[in-house]
Design a protein around this motif. Structure first.
Motif, mmCIF file in Angstrom:
data_model
loop_
_atom_site.group_PDB
_atom_site.id
_atom_site.type_symbol
_atom_site.label_atom_id
_atom_site.label_comp_id
_atom_site.label_asym_id
_atom_site.label_seq_id
_atom_site.Cartn_x
_atom_site.Cartn_y
_atom_site.Cartn_z
ATOM 1 N N TYR A 420 1.116 -1.256 -0.204
ATOM 2 C CA TYR A 420 -0.246 -0.356 0.159
ATOM 3 C C TYR A 420 0.996 0.844 0.055
ATOM 4 C CZ TYR A 420 -2.900 -3.747 1.552
ATOM 5 O OH TYR A 420 -3.066 -5.633 1.851
ATOM 6 N N ALA A 439 -12.603 -1.998 1.768
ATOM 7 C CA ALA A 439 -11.188 -2.710 2.047
ATOM 8 C C ALA A 439 -10.337 -1.549 2.475
ATOM 9 C CB ALA A 439 -10.977 -3.957 0.459
ATOM 10 N N ASN A 440 -9.680 -2.701 3.176
ATOM 11 C CA ASN A 440 -7.999 -2.044 3.581
ATOM 12 C C ASN A 440 -8.153 -0.556 4.628
ATOM 13 O OD1 ASN A 440 -7.721 -4.180 1.991
ATOM 14 N ND2 ASN A 440 -7.009 -2.767 -0.491
ATOM 15 N N GLN A 444 -4.075 0.357 6.250
ATOM 16 C CA GLN A 444 -3.523 1.271 5.286
ATOM 17 C C GLN A 444 -3.017 2.361 6.666
ATOM 18 O OE1 GLN A 444 -6.021 2.700 2.589
ATOM 19 N NE2 GLN A 444 -6.283 1.708 0.792
ATOM 20 N N SER A 466 -7.277 -7.515 4.576
ATOM 21 C CA SER A 466 -8.122 -6.765 5.096
ATOM 22 C C SER A 466 -9.202 -6.559 6.105
ATOM 23 C CB SER A 466 -8.994 -5.887 3.818
ATOM 24 O OG SER A 466 -9.903 -7.070 3.518
#
Length: 709
Positions: A420, A439-440, A444, A466
């Protein structure tokens, strides 16, 4: 202290003057310091003397010369040939394997019989000797436990595997002799440490009512109860390795509570939920956890009635550490990937510099429509807080800024493609993301490669990382707990404070569980979180956790919606609390910091901690009660108090005692280097703690009658 026994290196050296034949082997045994049983006689033709020449090899000195030349690789062709002839002659000798097997069997039978006799206690009739005494002991054992004890005495051992006819064979014999010598040396102090003579033991077995009866009580219907196992060095030693394994395997508070839960379930304890109603039974054993980081376990006496008291052991399972910040990804500097951590209870401190640090804790994972908690442990060196070399002068001497100069490094930037994009600092608001934010969202905010490592440890795939919606992780020292010292009299480990007392308390509760049928009390162990930061959270000792569990346990036997205040008042008044946190052992390099006659030693016993300013609950009555419980198991109590020009710390005792009105004493196991990333305790101290705590849980009911006002 058990005397040191010959090391294998000294045994190798002793080979120079050893003749492996019955007379000279006996001389070697005597040289170990204690006369042992003779080895079985082997046929004359099976005796081999590696240090005397065969007809193919020169003199004794030349044989040793050849051995050295071969070992160092400096032998010439003629010397190699002569050595090969010597080896061939040795290999031609028959193996005394059967004799070794027979000797092992005899020693095993002797040890089994010795353990069984020690379990029975002293013989009641001094005139019984020889075979008459053995027959009486066997009859007593059969009356007490059945004929399986006789089977145990005669149980054979596994035969040794075939041994090569080389020097290794004779080293094996020496190892067997060394082990037998060690067993005898260790048994000598144990036989001398009984604090009661046979007459006193006889009286104790009859007067305690629920105590262990000895061989003189032959009735199979004799009442059974707590086994008052003696607090000896030999009994304590068997707890050393399990405690070290517990420390190594469970580096975080969540892992520690998880391991305790598993042990309790395996021992037959039933898990309760604070959300549900409780259906308890006399003689039952239960536990309840809170937040995954605190736990209370208890056993209900078979004769329990509402209003009876509780014998309580209370400790804490949290330790100084550094916890990952909610957003642990920080801007990379100078090509390093670093980790954002926050101090917990004063760590990381200066003992954390240049240590191999792992990462572990709990992770919340979305599975379908549920959020579940999973434990994770990356137990290889991932993080490190590097020092500045002293060559840089004043900059290397501190003081150091804990935010900017004690940030761990966890990798090099650019060594692996990132999953990421790195977030720019201060560009975006620090939003908290949840399971349904896309998602994520959460991952992150964390270092990408840490996300990958955690996900892989949980068995997730790259496309399911995730599903991790949050975590609570911390740093820990990866070096395993180990024994040390010349005679292995120390344990060197991290997180001793206060997993040491907490672990010992749980072992005591589990081992006294079966004896609770004859008790009329609640036997309780409370393991709390957040003690190192004041115990003020819902899982800490200042919370309602312990009072709530006690009140609900009592209510389950009153057949009403809740226990009347009168019943709970009587319950608290009849109870006793041992606040079991670690205590300072004397440090020989800083004797001036200790008060004379109040400096505890390692491998001696539990320490009662006193403080006239109320940081500890100890008083004259509570000390006397604990001393009487210690007497029942032959345990020794030490005392600690600080100097008038020092300050005292605190623990869970005063807060629990003031909240409930329960009588209490602060008593724990001593250690060195408190609040260091790696501390020291005695290798016998975990076991001495278990045996003392067993004496308290099983003996308090009887002792309390002596102190009833």
């Amino acid at each position: 202290m058990v005397k040191n026994t010959p090391s294998m290196s000294s045994l190798h050296d002793a080979m120079d003057d050893l003749k492996v034949s019955p007379p000279s082997t006996q001389a070697r045994i005597n040289s170990l310091g204690k006369p042992l049983q003779k080895l079985p006689q082997t046929p004359p033709e099976s005796n081999v003397n590696l240090n005397q020449p065969t007809q193919l090899v020169g003199t004794d000195a030349y044989t040793k010369f050849l051995m050295n030349r071969i070992a160092t690789g400096t032998a010439n062709a003629e010397e190699k040939e002569q050595w090969q002839q010597h080896v061939a002659a040795v290999k031609a000798v028959p193996s005394p394997r059967a004799d070794i097997q027979r000797w092992q069997l005899e020693q095993q039978k002797r040890r089994n019989m010795k353990n069984a006799i020690a379990w029975l206690g002293p013989p009641p009739y001094p005139e019984l000797q020889g075979q008459q005494l053995r027959d009486f002991q066997i009859r007593s054992m059969q009356a007490r436990k059945g004929s399986e004890l006789q089977t145990c005495i005669d149980e054979p051992v596994e035969p040794v595997s075939a041994l090569p006819h080389t020097r290794q064979h004779y080293e094996m014999q020496l190892m067997l002799l060394e082990q037998e010598s060690k067993d005898r040396l260790e048994s000598a102090p144990a036989e001398q440490e009984s604090v009661l003579n046979p007459e006193q033991q006889d009286k104790a077995g009859r007067d305690q009512g629920h105590g262990e009866f000895h061989a003189h009580n032959e009735s199979a219907d004799a009442p059974q109860g707590v086994d008052y196992e003696r607090a000896t060095r030999r009994n304590a030693a068997r707890y050393t390795e399990p405690f070290c394994r517990f420390l190594t395997d469970n580096p975080t508070v969540f892992h520690a509570v998880g391991a305790v839960k598993k042990q309790l379930k395996d021992a037959g304890f039933t898990e309760l939920s604070e959300r549900d109603s409780w259906d308890l039974k006399e003689g039952g054993s239960y536990f309840v956890e809170r937040n995954g980081s605190a736990l209370i376990a208890f056993t209900v006496g078979g004769n329990y009635e509402p209003g009876n008291g509780a014998a309580i052991l209370a400790g804490h399972v949290d330790a100084l550490t550094a916890k990952l910040k909610p957003i642990s990804q920080v801007p990379n500097k100078a090509g390093y990937v670093q980790l954002g951590v926050a101090p917990y209870a004063g760590a990381p401190n200066n003992t954390w510099w240049d240590r191999d640090l792992g990462i572990g804790g709990r992770v919340l994972v979305k599975e379908g429509d549920k959020i579940v908690t999973k434990l994770v442990k990356l137990d290889w060196p991932i993080a490190r807080i590097p020092t500045l070399a002293p060559h840089f002068g004043a900059a290397a001497n501190g003081p150091f800024n804990p935010e900017t100069q004690m940030t761990p490094i966890i990798g090099l930037d650019g060594t692996e493609s990132s999953l990421y994009e790195h977030a720019e600092p201060f560009n975006n608001p620090p939003l908290i993301h949840g399971a349904h934010d896309g998602a994520n969202a959460f991952i992150q905010t964390q270092p990408p490669r840490l996300v990958k490592a955690i996900g892989n440890a949980l068995g997730l795939r790259a496309d399911t990382y995730s599903s991790m919606v949050n975590w609570e992780l911390e740093l820990f020292d990866t070096q395993p707990a180990t024994v040390g010292g010349l005679d292995k009299e120390f344990i060197f480990a991290g997180r001793i404070d206060d997993k040491l007392c907490s672990w010992a308390a749980i072992q005591a509760l589990v081992e006294t569980k079966d004896a609770a049928d004859n008790s009329s009390l609640l036997q309780v162990v409370g393991l709390f979180d957040d003690e190192e930061i004041g115990s003020g959270l819902r899982q800490g000792a200042r919370s309602n956790f312990l009072p709530s569990v006690l009140e609900r346990a009592v209510a389950a036997f009153t057949h009403s919606q809740g226990p009347p205040s009168d019943i709970m008042g009587r319950t608290y008044a009849n109870s006793f609390l041992v606040s079991s946190d670690v205590i300072h052992a004397v440090n020989p390099n800083f004797l001036g910091a200790y008060l004379e006659n109040h400096a505890p030693h390692l491998n001696v016993g539990i320490v009662v901690s006193a403080d006239s300013n109320g940081h500890m609950t100890t008083d004259a009555v509570s000390t006397a009660i604990l001393k009487r419980c210690a007497d029942k198991v032959g345990a020794k109590l030490q005392v600690f108090q600080i100097r008038n020009d020092s300050r005292s710390g605190g623990t869970v005792g005063p807060m629990l005692s003031s909240m409930t009105g329960i009588r209490a004493v602060d008593a724990g196991i001593p250690q060195l280097s408190m609040h260091s990333i790696r501390a020291t305790t005695g290798s016998l101290d975990p076991g001495l703690g278990v045996l003392m705590f067993k004496g308290f849980l099983g003996g308090f009911e009887e002792v309390d009658r002596e102190f009833r006002e």
